[in-house]
Design an enzyme around this catalytic site. Structure first.
Site, PDB file in Angstrom:
ATOM      1  N   CYS A 126       0.839  -1.199   0.000  1.00 44.52           N
ATOM      2  CA  CYS A 126       0.000   0.000   0.000  1.00 44.52           C
ATOM      3  C   CYS A 126       0.878   1.256   0.000  1.00 44.52           C
ATOM      4  O   CYS A 126       2.037   1.212  -0.445  1.00 44.52           O
ATOM      5  CB  CYS A 126      -0.999   0.006   1.153  1.00 44.52           C
ATOM      6  SG  CYS A 126      -2.350   1.184   0.862  1.00 44.52           S
ATOM      7  N   ASP A 195      -3.963   1.185   9.871  1.00 45.82           N
ATOM      8  CA  ASP A 195      -5.181   1.999   9.994  1.00 45.82           C
ATOM      9  C   ASP A 195      -5.757   1.901  11.397  1.00 45.82           C
ATOM     10  O   ASP A 195      -6.434   2.813  11.861  1.00 45.82           O
ATOM     11  CB  ASP A 195      -6.227   1.559   8.969  1.00 45.82           C
ATOM     12  CG  ASP A 195      -5.832   2.054   7.589  1.00 45.82           C
ATOM     13  OD1 ASP A 195      -5.027   1.395   6.931  1.00 45.82           O
ATOM     14  OD2 ASP A 195      -6.308   3.146   7.209  1.00 45.82           O
TER      15      ASP A 195
HETATM   16  O1  LIG Z   1      -3.897   1.091   4.325  1.00 44.56           O
HETATM   17  C1  LIG Z   1      -3.461   2.192   4.099  1.00 44.56           C
HETATM   18  C2  LIG Z   1      -4.186   3.181   3.244  1.00 44.56           C
HETATM   19  O2  LIG Z   1      -5.447   2.700   2.813  1.00 44.56           O
HETATM   20  P1  LIG Z   1      -6.348   3.648   1.873  1.00 44.56           P
HETATM   21  O3  LIG Z   1      -5.551   3.958   0.660  1.00 44.56           O
HETATM   22  O4  LIG Z   1      -7.553   2.814   1.581  1.00 44.56           O
HETATM   23  O5  LIG Z   1      -6.686   4.877   2.689  1.00 44.56           O
HETATM   24  C3  LIG Z   1      -2.188   2.652   4.751  1.00 44.56           C
HETATM   25  O6  LIG Z   1      -1.274   1.596   4.846  1.00 44.56           O
HETATM   26  C4  LIG Z   1      -2.519   3.146   6.177  1.00 44.56           C
HETATM   27  O7  LIG Z   1      -3.611   4.050   6.130  1.00 44.56           O
HETATM   28  C5  LIG Z   1      -1.343   3.847   6.829  1.00 44.56           C
HETATM   29  O8  LIG Z   1      -1.004   4.985   6.083  1.00 44.56           O
HETATM   30  P2  LIG Z   1      -0.244   6.221   6.771  1.00 44.56           P
HETATM   31  O9  LIG Z   1       1.023   5.661   7.349  1.00 44.56           O
HETATM   32  O10 LIG Z   1       0.013   7.177   5.632  1.00 44.56           O
HETATM   33  O11 LIG Z   1      -1.147   6.801   7.818  1.00 44.56           O
END
Ligand SMILES: O=C(COP(=O)(O)O)[C@H](O)[C@H](O)COP(=O)(O)O
Length: 319
Positions: A126, A195
Site C-alpha cells: 500500500c 489503519d
Molecule cells: O492502508 C493504508 C491506506 O489505505 P487507503 O488507501 O484505503 O486509505 C495505509 O497503509 C494506512 O492508512 C497507513 O497509512 P499512513 O502511514 O500514511 O497513515
C-alpha cells in the site's frame, strides 16, 4: 477546504491514508469553526461542531485515526465555559494535533530507519507515509537499500509508492500482489503502516497485509508496523471490533461485466487484520514496542479513551 469538500474527498479517496485523513479532518474542523457566525451561545457552537464532526466520522469506517483525531480536538471543546473559550480550545487543539502528527511521523521515520540495516531489501504494501518515511530516512542516512512494492489492487496505491521511491532514487521492484510470497525469498524485512491497532496487538491495514505478514512469518522475515499512537483503538478494550470497510464492487469488476455473470458474487473488503503473532515490532513516536504492549500505548497516550470507557462502565453499573 469546507467540511463537505473534505468529507467528499475522504469518501472518494482523493484524501487517503490514515494519517492524512486525520490531519485533513482536523484542519477542516478548524476551518469550519471560522465560518460559523458568533452567537455568544456556546451550546450552538458545540452543536454545529458536533454535526461537522459527525459528517467526517461517517466518511470511512476503518482508520481509527479519524475518530481519535476528532476526539482529541473536540473533547475539551465540549466542556468550554463560553463560545470564545470553545473557539480558542478548538483552534489550539487542532494546530497541536497537526503539529504533533507531523512530528510523530518524523520520529517514526528515524526509528524505523534504525531498524533497516544497510544493504537490506524491504517489502512494503500500500502507500503508508510512516512506512515510506522510514525507508526514505534509511536512504538519507546513506544506507544501500532496495524495495519491493506491491500493486495494491484495486486502487493501485502501489503506484503512488513507487513514484515516491523513484523520486528518492531508491531502487524499487514493482510486483503484483500475488507475487508477494514468491518474492519473499529476496526480501529481508517487511514494513507497512496501520489503519488501526487493537488491544491484542492485531494490526488492521490495507487488504493483503495479512497475507504478506503470513508469508514473511513462514520465511522467517521480520514484519515491522509503523504507526502513530493515534492509530491505536482503545475501544477494542471493551470488545468493540474494527469495522472493515467494504467498497463498491465495481472497483473490482466493471458493472457491465458483472451484469453478465449472474452467479458470481463480488466482494471488496479493503482492509484486513494481521494477528499479533505475525508482527515483530510496532514503531510508534513513543518508541518501538512488541505488539502485546498495545494496551500500554492506549493507557499512556490515549488515556482519555480509557477514562471514557470507565465512565461507560460506571453508567452501566448504575442502570
Ligand atoms: O492502508 C493504508 C491506506 O489505505 P487507503 O488507501 O484505503 O486509505 C495505509 O497503509 C494506512 O492508512 C497507513 O497509512 P499512513 O502511514 O500514511 O497513515
Amino acid at each position: 477546504m469546507s467540511i463537505n469538500d473534505t468529507a467528499d474527498k475522504i469518501i472518494s479517496m482523493e484524501i487517503r491514508g490514515a494519517g492524512k485523513i486525520a490531519r485533513e479532518a482536523v484542519s477542516a474542523l478548524r476551518d469550519h469553526a471560522e465560518t460559523l457566525p458568533r452567537t455568544g451561545d456556546v451550546s450552538i457552537f458545540i452543536r454545529e461542531m458536533e454535526l461537522a464532526a459527525d459528517l467526517l466520522l461517517a466518511t470511512r469506517p476503518t482508520a481509527v485515526s479519524l475518530p481519535n483525531a476528532v476526539q482529541i480536538v473536540m473533547r475539551d471543546v465540549r466542556s468550554a465555559s463560553n463560545e470564545e473559550a470553545a473557539r480558542r480550545i478548538l483552534r489550539e487543539k487542532a494546530n497541536e494535533f497537526i503539529w504533533s502528527s507531523r512530528t510523530a511521523l518524523d520520529r517514526i521515520s528515524v526509528m524505523g530507519a534504525n531498524h533497516i540495516p544497510d544493504g537490506s531489501v524491504v517489502m512494503t504494501h500500500c502507500n503508508s507515509s510512516a512506512a515510506l518515511g522510514s525507508i526514505i530516512e534509511a536512504k538519507r542516512q546513506g544506507k544501500d537499500i532496495e524495495v519491493y512494492a506491491t500493486e495494491v489492487r484495486p486502487w493501485n496505491q502501489g503506484r503512488i509508492t513507487i513514484k515516491t521511491l523513484n523520486d528518492h532514487e531508491i531502487p524499487t521492484t514493482y510486483i503484483v500482489d500475488s507475487a508477494a510470497r514468491t518474492m519473499m525469498k529476496e526480501v529481508d524485512l517487511v514494513i507497512v503502516g496501520a489503519d488501526a491497532i487493537t488491544v491484542n496487538g492485531a494490526v488492521v491495514n490495507k487488504i493483503g497485509t495479512s497475507q504478506i505478514a503470513l508469508c514473511a512469518h513462514e520465511a522467517r522475515k521480520n514484519v515491522i508496523v509503523t504507526a502513530e499512537t493515534y492509530k491505536f483503538a482503545p475501544r477494542t478494550i471493551l470488545g468493540e471490533r474494527i469495522q472493515i470497510e467494504e467498497r463498491p464492487t465495481n472497483e473490482v469488476l466493471p458493472d457491465d461485466i458483472a451484469a453478465g455473470l449472474p452467479f458470481v458474487r463480488i466482494k471488496n473488503p479493503v482492509f484486513d487484520v494481521t494477528p499479533a503473532e505475525y508482527i515483530d515490532l510496532i514503531i510508534t513516536e513513543a518508541g518501538a514496542i512488541p505488539p502485546h504492549l498495545a494496551f500500554t500505548i492506549m493507557r499512556e497516550y490515549l488515556g482519555w479513551g480509557l477514562g471514557e470507557l470507565q465512565n461507560q462502565f460506571l453508567s452501566l453499573e448504575k442502570d
